[in-house]
Enzyme design. Structure first.
Site, PDB file in Angstrom:
ATOM      1  N   GLU A 155      77.138  78.491 -12.952  1.00 22.88           N
ATOM      2  CA  GLU A 155      77.880  77.225 -12.980  1.00 22.88           C
ATOM      3  C   GLU A 155      78.893  77.157 -11.831  1.00 22.88           C
ATOM      4  OE1 GLU A 155      80.710  74.753 -16.169  1.00 22.88           O
ATOM      5  OE2 GLU A 155      80.373  76.902 -16.428  1.00 22.88           O
TER       6      GLU A 155
ATOM      7  N   LYS B 275      76.964  67.889 -16.888  1.00 27.48           N
ATOM      8  CA  LYS B 275      77.458  68.583 -18.079  1.00 27.48           C
ATOM      9  C   LYS B 275      78.018  67.587 -19.091  1.00 27.48           C
ATOM     10  CE  LYS B 275      80.487  72.483 -19.309  1.00 27.48           C
ATOM     11  NZ  LYS B 275      81.433  73.476 -18.743  1.00 27.48           N
TER      12      LYS B 275
ATOM     13  N   CYS C  90      76.945  75.951 -19.706  1.00 28.95           N
ATOM     14  CA  CYS C  90      78.052  76.685 -20.322  1.00 28.95           C
ATOM     15  C   CYS C  90      78.409  76.186 -21.735  1.00 28.95           C
ATOM     16  CB  CYS C  90      79.262  76.632 -19.387  1.00 28.95           C
ATOM     17  SG  CYS C  90      80.464  77.981 -19.659  1.00 28.95           S
TER      18      CYS C  90
END
Length: 259
Positions: free
Chosen positions: A42, A111, A145
């Site tokens: 990431e 995200k 994540c």
């Protein structure tokens, strides 16, 4: 059909894109001969230098996409290119790009879940579309994540047919146990492969866990990194996901009338 997947686990230089690109190129050059798919961490170009993202963000993702297209085509390898900070108009998104081995960008995922504990919501905007894509005909999804803490979000992707979940992260060391447990749980409950690439090293606020993982649909760890930089590689038999889903038909038994 079989794939060899390699997670490129490295220490991200805080706020130094040129250094990080050189490091990624080193690992890609080294590993592209051994893998079908490479996975990056990431925010691998900048790290979590959130306060300077306005300056560091890639305008419309042009630089990242150009680099990714050339790199994937040059090495003839699929790349799940972690994520980078991308500015779109007045917003900055934590954005994952996926390129096939021909050098075509086949997916852009922003995200969806922003981690307030690290102040992401103060500097980034959340995405609103899923990360599902097909690569060489393989139904897959990309996630970032904190997304893995939301099983409903993961299930949305696997009910669309995803057999492989690619996850990029900057997961901190104090919650390493959560990282492992969540990833194994996501693999078991969705009967799919998980390839999760974390970074290592530290920044001014956090120490990162490393321990990138490749997990099969039974929840067995096929490969795991340590705390150091390196390659985490495993060969997977893509038919195994279908076989596990047939042996324990979880998806057939979902009670849509209840939830």
């Amino acid at each position: 059909m079989k794939w060899t997947i390699s997670c490129l686990q490295f220490d991200i230089s805080y706020g130094k894109p040129s250094e990080n690109i050189k490091k990624a190129e080193f690992f890609i050059e080294k590993e592209s001969k051994h893998a079908d798919v490479l996975v990056l961490p990431e925010l691998w170009t900048t790290g979590y230098d959130l306060a300077n993202l306005d300056e560091l963000a890639d305008e419309d993702g042009r630089s990242a996409q150009s680099w990714l297209k050339k790199t994937a085509k040059k090495h003839g390898v699929h790349i799940v290119a972690g994520s980078v900070a991308v500015r779109k108009n007045s917003d900055v998104y934590n954005t994952m790009y996926i390129a096939d081995k021909e050098g075509q960008i086949i997916k852009e995922y922003r995200k969806a879940h922003l981690f307030q504990l690290m102040d992401e919501h103060l500097y980034l905007s959340a995405g609103s579309e899923d990360g599902y894509f097909e690569l060489d005909g393989v139904k897959s999804s990309g996630l970032i994540c904190y997304d893995i803490r939301f099983p409903e979000w993961i299930r949305k992707h696997t009910t669309k047919g995803a057999n492989v979940l690619f996850i990029s992260a900057e997961w901190p060391l104090p919650r390493l146990d959560h990282w492992k447990s969540l990833l194994i749980a996501r693999a078991i409950e969705n009967q799919c492969f998980v390839a999760a690439c974390n970074c290592t090293g530290s920044n001014p606020d956090n120490e990162f866990a490393g321990h990138s993982l490749i997990i099969d649909p039974w929840g067995r760890v096929l490969a795991e990194g340590g705390r150091e930089e390196g390659i985490v590689r495993a060969e997977i038999d893509l038919q195994e996901s279908a076989e596990v889903r047939e042996s324990i038909p979880v998806f057939d038994d979902i009670r849509k009338d209840l939830y």
